[in-house]
Each structure stands twice: as C-alpha cells, then as structure tokens.
Design a protein around this motif. Sequence first.
Motif, mmCIF file in Angstrom:
data_model
loop_
_atom_site.group_PDB
_atom_site.id
_atom_site.type_symbol
_atom_site.label_atom_id
_atom_site.label_comp_id
_atom_site.label_asym_id
_atom_site.label_seq_id
_atom_site.Cartn_x
_atom_site.Cartn_y
_atom_site.Cartn_z
ATOM 1 N N SER A 40 5.051 25.407 14.502
ATOM 2 C CA SER A 40 4.978 24.628 14.669
ATOM 3 C C SER A 40 4.328 23.965 16.419
ATOM 4 C CB SER A 40 6.744 24.147 14.927
ATOM 5 O OG SER A 40 6.694 24.789 15.995
ATOM 6 N N ASN A 41 4.182 24.951 16.907
ATOM 7 C CA ASN A 41 2.739 24.485 18.012
ATOM 8 C C ASN A 41 1.764 24.163 17.321
ATOM 9 O OD1 ASN A 41 5.014 25.539 19.676
ATOM 10 N ND2 ASN A 41 4.588 26.925 20.465
ATOM 11 N N ILE A 42 0.988 25.172 16.645
ATOM 12 C CA ILE A 42 0.345 24.447 15.243
ATOM 13 C C ILE A 42 0.223 23.157 15.502
ATOM 14 C CG2 ILE A 42 -1.333 24.856 14.316
ATOM 15 C CD1 ILE A 42 -0.922 28.042 15.069
ATOM 16 N N ALA A 43 1.117 22.973 14.503
ATOM 17 C CA ALA A 43 1.601 21.473 14.033
ATOM 18 C C ALA A 43 1.229 20.959 14.754
ATOM 19 C CB ALA A 43 2.745 21.585 13.285
ATOM 20 N N CYS A 44 2.058 21.086 15.575
ATOM 21 C CA CYS A 44 1.842 19.773 16.991
ATOM 22 C C CYS A 44 1.194 19.392 17.630
ATOM 23 C CB CYS A 44 3.106 20.179 18.250
ATOM 24 S SG CYS A 44 5.069 20.031 17.377
ATOM 25 N N ARG A 45 0.328 19.865 17.114
ATOM 26 C CA ARG A 45 -1.088 20.074 18.309
ATOM 27 C C ARG A 45 -2.004 19.156 17.201
ATOM 28 N NH1 ARG A 45 -3.681 25.082 20.727
ATOM 29 N NH2 ARG A 45 -5.107 24.061 21.838
ATOM 30 N N LEU A 46 -1.528 19.071 16.054
ATOM 31 C CA LEU A 46 -2.070 18.060 14.818
ATOM 32 C C LEU A 46 -2.293 16.698 15.017
ATOM 33 C CD1 LEU A 46 -2.084 20.839 12.218
ATOM 34 C CD2 LEU A 46 -4.088 20.309 13.173
ATOM 35 N N ILE A 47 -0.802 16.335 15.792
ATOM 36 C CA ILE A 47 -0.080 15.080 15.526
ATOM 37 C C ILE A 47 -1.308 13.926 16.148
ATOM 38 C CG2 ILE A 47 1.476 13.462 16.662
ATOM 39 C CD1 ILE A 47 3.433 16.155 16.862
ATOM 40 N N ARG A 48 -1.605 12.564 14.802
ATOM 41 C CA ARG A 48 -2.281 11.518 15.504
ATOM 42 C C ARG A 48 -1.186 10.276 15.109
ATOM 43 N NH1 ARG A 48 -6.487 14.671 13.039
ATOM 44 N NH2 ARG A 48 -6.464 12.743 11.410
ATOM 45 N N ARG A 49 -0.897 9.965 16.288
ATOM 46 C CA ARG A 49 0.081 9.026 15.726
ATOM 47 C C ARG A 49 0.148 7.975 14.752
ATOM 48 N NH1 ARG A 49 5.384 11.098 16.345
ATOM 49 N NH2 ARG A 49 6.284 8.171 16.455
ATOM 50 N N GLY A 50 0.923 7.984 13.519
ATOM 51 C CA GLY A 50 -0.118 6.770 12.079
ATOM 52 C C GLY A 50 -1.050 7.776 11.562
ATOM 53 N N GLN A 51 -1.303 8.100 11.911
ATOM 54 C CA GLN A 51 -2.389 9.787 10.779
ATOM 55 C C GLN A 51 -2.137 10.862 10.417
ATOM 56 O OE1 GLN A 51 -4.774 7.555 9.530
ATOM 57 N NE2 GLN A 51 -5.642 9.256 8.029
ATOM 58 N N VAL A 52 -1.417 11.385 11.799
ATOM 59 C CA VAL A 52 -1.445 12.909 10.969
ATOM 60 C C VAL A 52 0.310 12.890 12.284
ATOM 61 C CG1 VAL A 52 -1.786 15.352 11.355
ATOM 62 C CG2 VAL A 52 -3.101 14.077 11.287
ATOM 63 N N GLU A 53 1.291 13.353 11.304
ATOM 64 C CA GLU A 53 2.753 13.545 11.527
ATOM 65 C C GLU A 53 3.148 14.139 10.970
ATOM 66 O OE1 GLU A 53 4.395 10.689 13.802
ATOM 67 O OE2 GLU A 53 2.992 8.912 13.097
ATOM 68 N N VAL A 54 4.035 14.806 12.365
ATOM 69 C CA VAL A 54 5.169 16.147 11.712
ATOM 70 C C VAL A 54 5.960 16.204 11.815
ATOM 71 C CG1 VAL A 54 5.026 18.769 13.192
ATOM 72 C CG2 VAL A 54 3.017 17.399 12.684
ATOM 73 N N VAL A 55 6.780 17.132 11.039
ATOM 74 C CA VAL A 55 8.461 17.074 10.410
ATOM 75 C C VAL A 55 8.461 18.642 10.687
ATOM 76 C CG1 VAL A 55 10.055 16.611 9.000
ATOM 77 C CG2 VAL A 55 8.171 14.919 9.334
ATOM 78 N N ALA A 56 9.509 19.123 11.613
ATOM 79 C CA ALA A 56 9.732 20.612 11.480
ATOM 80 C C ALA A 56 10.888 20.960 10.829
ATOM 81 C CB ALA A 56 10.016 21.455 12.525
ATOM 82 N N GLY A 57 11.194 21.832 10.736
ATOM 83 C CA GLY A 57 12.489 22.833 9.101
ATOM 84 C C GLY A 57 12.512 22.240 8.347
ATOM 85 N N VAL A 58 10.871 22.485 7.904
ATOM 86 C CA VAL A 58 10.865 22.612 5.720
ATOM 87 C C VAL A 58 12.156 23.466 5.396
ATOM 88 C CG1 VAL A 58 8.997 23.908 6.292
ATOM 89 C CG2 VAL A 58 9.128 22.471 4.083
ATOM 90 N N ASN A 59 12.330 22.604 4.148
ATOM 91 C CA ASN A 59 13.320 23.151 3.949
ATOM 92 C C ASN A 59 12.589 22.449 1.682
ATOM 93 O OD1 ASN A 59 14.817 21.068 3.158
ATOM 94 N ND2 ASN A 59 15.580 21.149 3.402
ATOM 95 N N LEU A 60 13.456 23.230 1.102
ATOM 96 C CA LEU A 60 11.943 22.659 -0.174
ATOM 97 C C LEU A 60 13.077 21.529 -0.633
ATOM 98 C CD1 LEU A 60 10.924 23.499 -2.995
ATOM 99 C CD2 LEU A 60 13.135 24.526 -4.211
ATOM 100 N N PRO A 61 14.229 20.693 -0.094
ATOM 101 C CA PRO A 61 14.136 19.250 -0.661
ATOM 102 C C PRO A 61 13.583 18.355 -0.027
ATOM 103 C CG PRO A 61 16.532 20.775 -0.424
ATOM 104 C CD PRO A 61 15.463 21.846 -0.087
ATOM 105 N N MET A 62 13.235 18.727 1.416
ATOM 106 C CA MET A 62 12.487 17.712 1.793
ATOM 107 C C MET A 62 10.597 18.346 0.837
ATOM 108 S SD MET A 62 10.985 18.815 6.245
ATOM 109 C CE MET A 62 12.042 18.415 6.757
#
Length: 131
Positions: A74-96
């Motif tokens: 998630s620390n890697i994922a958070c460094r990818l954030i570009r508001r409106g272009q790359v968004e991050v959601v933590a806590g992935v599960n199969l329904p998500m």
Amino acid sequence: MVGVLIVSHGELGKCLADCARHVLGRVPDNLAILGVEKHDNPELRLQEAEAMVHQLDDGSGVLVLSDMLGGTPSNIACRLIRRGQVEVVAGVNLPMLVRALSYSAQTLDVVVSKAITGGLEGVYYVIPEEK
C-alpha cells in the motif's frame, strides 16, 4: 476503460485475480497484478508499478487496489496517486475487485465508489440459524 492494478503481498493479488476471472467468466484485459515480496526493493517495485499504470491507462484512469493499509504494497500504491487519474483503495477483497472490474467501463470516480461499496457490502457477520 478504467484500468485496475492490484498491488499486494506475495501471491494474494494473483489469487484474487484468478477468483475474479472465475466469477466473471472472462479474463479482464484491463487488470494487472504486482506481488511484493519481503526481500523486494520497494523503489524497484514502484518503478514496475508506474510502468503498469502507464500500460493500463487508456486515458480513463487507473484504480490501484492494495491489501493492507500501511504495508509495503500500500505504501507503493500510495506513491502512484495522481488525483483524478490514479486513485488507490486499500483493503482489497474479492467483492471489491469483482465490482471494480464489472463497472470499469464507467468513469474512474464511479469505479472507485463501486469498488468501495462492493468491498464493504461483501463483509458480513454470519450468524448460524438456531435449531
């Protein structure tokens, strides 16, 4: 179509992707997985993640799903954030994941919303019936 990138510990992302393919009955071409191992260099994995985001983004944006907030993935994922272009959601599960892929033809903000509600609504406390 919104791209979906799973950044997770070890094989978790691959396993979730395999299950999602089974549920959906198709292989989503807008899905990529980056598994992070204990011995990996986070900076190198970040570069790989950036390349995956670039490859997934057709102009509609990318939703990055990570497993446990605060962990290396998630620390890697958070460094990818570009508001409106790359968004991050933590806590992935199969329904998500299934919800995100099912709505990936929508806008990025809709996909983010559907992923979060899918993840939340997919968690239940199951109480056995009394006999």
